[in-house]
Design a protein around this motif. Structure first.
Motif, PDB file in Angstrom:
ATOM      1  N   GLU A 185       0.849  -1.185   0.000  1.00 43.55           N
ATOM      2  CA  GLU A 185       0.000   0.000   0.000  1.00 43.55           C
ATOM      3  C   GLU A 185       0.889   1.241   0.000  1.00 43.55           C
ATOM      4  O   GLU A 185       1.893   1.305   0.720  1.00 43.55           O
ATOM      5  CB  GLU A 185      -0.906   0.015   1.232  1.00 43.55           C
ATOM      6  N   ARG A 187       0.879   5.590   0.090  1.00 42.62           N
ATOM      7  CA  ARG A 187       0.140   6.820   0.350  1.00 42.62           C
ATOM      8  C   ARG A 187       0.667   7.915  -0.567  1.00 42.62           C
ATOM      9  O   ARG A 187       1.883   8.119  -0.683  1.00 42.62           O
ATOM     10  CB  ARG A 187       0.295   7.255   1.812  1.00 42.62           C
ATOM     11  N   THR A 189       0.708  11.899  -1.370  1.00 41.48           N
ATOM     12  CA  THR A 189       0.521  13.223  -0.782  1.00 41.48           C
ATOM     13  C   THR A 189       0.748  14.258  -1.871  1.00 41.48           C
ATOM     14  O   THR A 189       1.874  14.432  -2.351  1.00 41.48           O
ATOM     15  CB  THR A 189       1.490  13.447   0.389  1.00 41.48           C
ATOM     16  N   LEU A 202       3.608   2.051   2.931  1.00 39.63           N
ATOM     17  CA  LEU A 202       3.060   1.913   4.277  1.00 39.63           C
ATOM     18  C   LEU A 202       3.383   0.529   4.821  1.00 39.63           C
ATOM     19  O   LEU A 202       3.234  -0.474   4.109  1.00 39.63           O
ATOM     20  CB  LEU A 202       1.553   2.129   4.260  1.00 39.63           C
ATOM     21  N   SER A 230      -1.394   8.406  11.516  1.00 37.96           N
ATOM     22  CA  SER A 230      -2.795   8.758  11.302  1.00 37.96           C
ATOM     23  C   SER A 230      -3.494   9.213  12.571  1.00 37.96           C
ATOM     24  O   SER A 230      -4.622   9.695  12.501  1.00 37.96           O
ATOM     25  CB  SER A 230      -3.548   7.565  10.704  1.00 37.96           C
ATOM     26  N   ASP A 438      -6.644   8.451  -0.603  1.00 39.23           N
ATOM     27  CA  ASP A 438      -5.281   8.806  -0.994  1.00 39.23           C
ATOM     28  C   ASP A 438      -4.301   7.668  -0.782  1.00 39.23           C
ATOM     29  O   ASP A 438      -3.094   7.879  -0.759  1.00 39.23           O
ATOM     30  CB  ASP A 438      -4.812  10.042  -0.217  1.00 39.23           C
ATOM     31  N   ILE A 439      -4.803   6.452  -0.616  1.00 38.12           N
ATOM     32  CA  ILE A 439      -3.980   5.262  -0.431  1.00 38.12           C
ATOM     33  C   ILE A 439      -4.382   4.259  -1.503  1.00 38.12           C
ATOM     34  O   ILE A 439      -5.571   4.001  -1.709  1.00 38.12           O
ATOM     35  CB  ILE A 439      -4.177   4.648   0.964  1.00 38.12           C
ATOM     36  N   TYR A 451     -10.410   0.325   5.390  1.00 42.50           N
ATOM     37  CA  TYR A 451     -10.217   1.756   5.575  1.00 42.50           C
ATOM     38  C   TYR A 451     -11.428   2.322   6.315  1.00 42.50           C
ATOM     39  O   TYR A 451     -12.551   1.820   6.195  1.00 42.50           O
ATOM     40  CB  TYR A 451     -10.043   2.457   4.220  1.00 42.50           C
ATOM     41  N   ARG A 461      -6.122   3.813   7.273  1.00 46.70           N
ATOM     42  CA  ARG A 461      -6.114   2.356   7.212  1.00 46.70           C
ATOM     43  C   ARG A 461      -6.671   1.771   8.507  1.00 46.70           C
ATOM     44  O   ARG A 461      -6.582   2.379   9.571  1.00 46.70           O
ATOM     45  CB  ARG A 461      -4.701   1.838   6.976  1.00 46.70           C
TER      46      ARG A 461
END
Length: 559
Positions: A185, A187, A189, A202, A230, A438-439, A451, A461
């Motif tokens: 996975e 992420r 940005t 991740l 998170s 956004d993942i 999620y 997550r």
């Protein structure tokens, strides 16, 4: 001896003789190969030497030979030097292994080439991405792990790229995820101000945390666990027989909650019923629950007959009766709270104790109700969803991801807290979570992984605590024992050691009401409500409170 045996013996002798000859004449062969190399060099030197310089060169060579011949042991030393030089020149040389190509450069070049069609425009005079261009001009920094997998990447993109559109972002994220590996996975940005995109891998979430009593405040429930980036909160948990600290995903319920109701979707076998059991075990010490199992698989049979569990329904008839009672009970609680506020008194205790409505796969009951021409059970959730915050009623709806279209818009609108478990695409994430993700999901999703999105916050997550059905013999024994320890009391199949908070008793005698059989599960437990003994106050006439439909006497236990 036969001819074949003679032939085989002859081949063996010839092979042995050849090996011995190679060992014996090997040095001579090497020296001969070196002498040929020297002769070839001398011939090449003589051919490349200009004609006007060949005479002096030949005179110099003859002079050196004469000088060596006149020296003591000169010819012998010259011969040894020539043999040594020939042996060195005639040795078998192994070609050096070419260096392996740098995998990081290959992967970065592949990412650059794949992004070029999406990040270049024909009118750009100096494109940042161009066919045959260099990726180092567009990529600022990158990092790979020991296995050669991408850990972090920061790249630039042109200012005319539509980075504010979710479809454009999703297309770029899909291309990058396909090149760097679908088993992890990542992420993404986006920094629109400076046209930068950061991609970070991740780490996997812990999947070995079993059901247990979590350290939370009143009205807080643990949906699961997430990354340390998170959330800024950590709670102690028991993991692998030791106490550790993990970052939780907390869902705050109650009158002050911004997301009082939850909608959880997922693929079959990825833990939606597990999430419902986990929430039920966390809510039982302080609340009463009503469970509607629309799938009818008996996933929640362990809750039947437990203190605080009003009913567990699996039939359409029982579900309609239970939800009709819940709607009337919500209205009764709301009227009692309004009356208490207008008179300045304290609301009755039975209207303050939280009530949870847990619905597992209600879309199947909807289809059954439509086939039989009966009311849709989801219609009866209108009142609990609209007034549940004020009436201390919480609704949790769990269903399949492909049944999202069959869930009523009122349910989707009221459930601001969302959870999705299992494989998920970007398109489905936008519909199921109510916002872009956004993942990039991994192609290998373990059970309980998904999620969560609470209100307008960004999705995070989620790994749901392992809460299997204690009546399932295929589940791990330690996880089943953990669930049994949290059940409110003991029965013939399971033993419980969990202590529950005392249920507040009514101050006045209660008036239980009973009805006849409601369906396949027999009778539901009777609900007792105390009379509202309030001081007389001059108030405008109020409409009569709706009659509370009675609940059946008792639900049977599964054996």
């Amino acid at each position: 001896m036969t001819f074949t045996e003679h032939l085989a013996r002859g081949r063996s002798l010839a092979r042995t003789a050849g090996d011995h000859a190679a060992d014996m004449f090997g040095p001579m062969i090497t020296i001969g190969r070196g002498l040929r190399a020297h002769a070839a060099w001398a011939k090449n030197w003589w051919a490349t030497t200009p004609k006007d310089k060949r005479g002096p060169a030949l005179f110099l060579v003859l002079a050196v030979i004469a000088a060596v011949a006149l020296l003591p042991y000169g010819p012998l030393l010259a011969l040894l030097a020539l043999m040594g030089s020939a042996a060195w020149a005639g040795r078998e040389r192994v070609a050096p292994t070419p260096p392996a190509p740098d995998t990081s450069n290959l992967k970065l070049a592949a990412i650059y080439t794949a992004l070029t069609p999406y990040l270049v425009h024909e009118s750009d005079p100096d494109p940042l991405y161009a066919h045959g261009g260099e990726f180092k001009d567009a990529f600022n920094s990158w990092e790979f792990d020991e296995e050669g997998r991408l850990v972090r990447l920061e790249l630039r993109y042109p200012a005319y790229f539509t980075d504010t559109e979710p479809q454009s972002r999703a297309r770029i994220e899909q291309v990058i995820h396909g090149k760097v590996g679908r088993s992890r996975e990542y992420r993404f940005t986006w920094d629109e101000e400076v046209n930068r995109l950061q991609i970070s891998a991740l780490p996997p979430l812990p999947g070995d945390i079993a059901a247990q009593r979590f350290v939370t405040a009143a009205g807080e429930l643990v949906l699961g666990f997430t990354d340390t980036t998170s959330t800024n909160r950590m709670i102690p948990v028991q993991q692998d027989g030791a106490q550790t600290h993990q970052p939780p995903v907390l869902w705050r319920t109650g009158p002050r909650s911004a997301e009082p109701h939850l909608l959880a979707l997922g693929a079959p076998g990825f833990g939606t019923s597990t999430l419902l059991r986990s929430l039920a075990l966390q809510a039982l010490p302080q609340a009463e629950i009503v469970v509607v199992d629309g799938a009818g698989t008996g996933e929640h049979a362990c809750l039947v007959g437990r203190p605080g569990v009003l009913t567990v329904e699996t039939s359409l008839h029982g579900a309609l009766a239970a939800l009709e009672w819940a709607a009337t009970e919500t209205q009764r609680r709301l009227d009692a709270h309004n009356h208490a506020k207008r008179t300045g008194s304290i609301a009755p205790a039975d209207t303050v104790r939280p009530l949870w409505l847990l619905l597992d796969h209600p879309s199947e009951l909807t289809e059954l109700a439509q086939a039989e021409g009966r009311p849709d059970p989801q219609e009866l959730l209108e009142t609990p969803l609209r007034h549940g915050r004020s009436a201390h009623v919480t609704v949790v709806v769990v269903d399949r991801l492909d049944a999202l279209e069959r869930i009523r818009p009122s349910v989707r609108t009221a459930c601001k807290a969302r959870v999705v478990l299992g494989p998920l695409s970007q398109h489905m994430a936008l519909d199921a979570l109510g916002g872009p993700l956004d993942i990039t999901p991994s192609s290998h999703t373990p059970p309980g992984r998904g999620y969560a999105r609470l209100g307008g916050a960004a999705p995070v997550r989620l790994q749901v605590p392992a809460t299997p059905d204690p009546l399932d013999d295929e589940a791990p024994v330690d996880q089943r024992d953990a669930v049994i320890a949290l059940l409110p009391h003991a029965d013939t199949r399971t033993e419980s050691t969990a202590d529950l908070a005392p249920v507040p008793q009514a101050a006045h005698p209660a008036e239980p009401t009973l009805v006849a059989n409601l369906g396949d599960l027999g009778h539901l437990s009777a609900i007792e409500h105390s009379r509202l003994d309030l001081p007389p106050v001059e108030l405008p006439p109020m409409p009569a409170a709706p009659q509370v439909p009675p609940m059946p006497s008792e639900a049977p236990r599964y054996h």
